[in-house]
Motif scaffolding. Structure first.
Motif, PDB file in Angstrom:
ATOM      1  N   THR A 156     -38.677  28.772  58.932  1.00  0.00           N
ATOM      2  CA  THR A 156     -37.353  29.707  59.250  1.00  0.00           C
ATOM      3  C   THR A 156     -37.771  30.227  60.722  1.00  0.00           C
ATOM      4  O   THR A 156     -39.296  30.744  60.700  1.00  0.00           O
TER       5      THR A 156
ATOM      6  N   ARG B  25     -35.900  32.689  61.421  1.00  0.00           N
ATOM      7  CA  ARG B  25     -35.517  34.391  61.563  1.00  0.00           C
ATOM      8  C   ARG B  25     -36.128  34.846  60.923  1.00  0.00           C
ATOM      9  O   ARG B  25     -37.489  34.533  60.233  1.00  0.00           O
TER      10      ARG B  25
ATOM     11  N   GLU C 286     -33.293  37.140  55.576  1.00  0.00           N
ATOM     12  CA  GLU C 286     -32.336  35.957  56.216  1.00  0.00           C
ATOM     13  C   GLU C 286     -32.254  34.700  55.762  1.00  0.00           C
ATOM     14  O   GLU C 286     -31.209  34.727  55.616  1.00  0.00           O
ATOM     15  N   LYS C 287     -33.738  33.864  55.761  1.00  0.00           N
ATOM     16  CA  LYS C 287     -33.162  32.649  54.960  1.00  0.00           C
ATOM     17  C   LYS C 287     -33.247  33.115  53.397  1.00  0.00           C
ATOM     18  O   LYS C 287     -32.237  32.053  52.849  1.00  0.00           O
TER      19      LYS C 287
ATOM     20  N   THR D  81     -31.247  34.985  52.160  1.00  0.00           N
ATOM     21  CA  THR D  81     -29.893  35.433  51.484  1.00  0.00           C
ATOM     22  C   THR D  81     -28.880  34.243  51.922  1.00  0.00           C
ATOM     23  O   THR D  81     -28.048  34.251  51.047  1.00  0.00           O
ATOM     24  N   LYS D  82     -29.432  33.537  52.636  1.00  0.00           N
ATOM     25  CA  LYS D  82     -28.755  32.247  53.297  1.00  0.00           C
ATOM     26  C   LYS D  82     -29.419  31.451  51.629  1.00  0.00           C
ATOM     27  O   LYS D  82     -28.275  30.658  51.245  1.00  0.00           O
TER      28      LYS D  82
ATOM     29  N   HIS E 291     -26.939  32.808  48.948  1.00  0.00           N
ATOM     30  CA  HIS E 291     -25.251  32.551  49.303  1.00  0.00           C
ATOM     31  C   HIS E 291     -24.954  31.359  48.893  1.00  0.00           C
ATOM     32  O   HIS E 291     -23.652  30.705  48.063  1.00  0.00           O
ATOM     33  N   LYS E 292     -25.722  30.269  48.806  1.00  0.00           N
ATOM     34  CA  LYS E 292     -25.347  28.864  49.209  1.00  0.00           C
ATOM     35  C   LYS E 292     -25.378  28.180  47.996  1.00  0.00           C
ATOM     36  O   LYS E 292     -25.133  27.602  47.434  1.00  0.00           O
TER      37      LYS E 292
END
Length: 298
Positions: free
Chosen positions: A233, A235, A239-240, A242-243, A246-247
């Motif tokens: 990533t 970022r 953040e990675k 978390t993404k 969520h996915k």
């Protein structure tokens, strides 16, 4: 985690009862028992003139209050937990966070919400939850209103392959084994750590090798439940993660609160603290420095 003793702090807010519902999942998986817990500030903190009569009244009022709280705690808990999994509730005087941490010495797991009466956003983690996660001697499962643990079908374990992060592995294994849930294990390579694309690629290849070794060493008999990935990533790592959370629609995210850097949980930039703040999923946190038996090999 067989016969797990589970401590569930309750402040009588609607959100705090969510922890009772979530704790039932772990009690069923591990033939465990749930102990509801409530702490309150002592009435002795109130400024009352020091006379024998006032002291006697204070003692009687204290006894009355504790009996009422105990009755309410047991009554509320029985609405969310079947009697076969429910112990009598515990009432304790003192600062909530300190009282929970002290009581946890006799338990195997804490299940709690990030906020209670205040109802703040999870982005502003409650001071009680923050302190418990940081100092508890046992794993802490943090749940939110929208967390959905049952049925437990998908688990995400994050690792950086450090000795600290590997302390979470036995818990992930036991939960996946007991629930037959799919266990995804991920490692995130951050561009910030490397100066060039070839370095990133080399690091990724190294981490993939470590991941294969981890699976062979810790999950060789349950490979059908395990899926791994090493991702990169540009970022921040949190953040990675978390993404991905969520996915992936995970029921549970498992992670150590201290990793490769060895920094204490919730210092600025902590990956674990940021993940807890930014996902609505249940997060199973393990503080490898505070964990009972932390000196033993994971």
């Amino acid at each position: 985690m067989k016969n797990a003793n589970i401590l569930v702090p309750i402040d009588f807010s609607e959100l705090s009862y969510k922890a009772l519902e979530s704790a039932v999942t772990f009690a069923k998986l591990f033939d465990g028992a749930i102990t509801p817990f409530h702490s309150y500030v002592s009435m002795s903190d109130v400024d009352i003139p020091e006379t024998s009569k006032s002291s006697e009244k204070l003692f009687k009022d204290h006894e009355q209050l504790e009996k009422k709280l105990a009755a309410k705690l047991d009554q509320k808990a029985s609405q969310y937990v079947d009697s076969e999994f429910l112990n009598k509730g515990m009432i304790q005087v003192g600062n909530p966070a300190d009282a929970i941490i002290e009581a946890a010495q006799n338990f195997d797991l804490i299940v709690m919400t990030t906020h209670g009466r205040t109802g703040f956003s999870r982005l502003i983690m409650g001071s009680v939850a923050e302190k418990v996660i940081r100092f508890a001697p046992v794993p802490v499962v943090v749940v939110e209103e929208k967390s959905s643990i049952a049925p437990l079908e998908k688990i995400l374990l994050t690792t950086d392959f450090s000795e600290y992060s590997l302390k979470a592995v036995p818990f992930a294994r036991s939960i996946a084994e007991a629930s037959k849930a799919r266990l995804d294990i991920i490692h995130v390579v951050s561009f910030e750590q490397f100066g060039s694309i070839p370095q990133i690629q080399a690091a990724t290849d190294t981490k993939k090798k470590q991941m294969r070794e981890l699976v062979e060493e810790r999950f060789s008999d349950m490979k059908d439940l395990v899926k791994t990935d090493v991702v990169s990533t540009q970022r921040s790592i949190h953040e990675k993660i978390t993404k991905i959370v969520h996915k992936g629609e995970y029921n549970l995210v498992i992670m150590a609160t201290i990793g490769r850097t060895g920094l204490e949980y919730l210092r600025l930039g902590s990956t674990a603290s940021n993940v807890v703040r930014h996902v609505e999923n249940a997060v199973f946190t393990v503080n490898p420095r505070r964990l009972k038996g932390a000196d033993k090999k994971s």
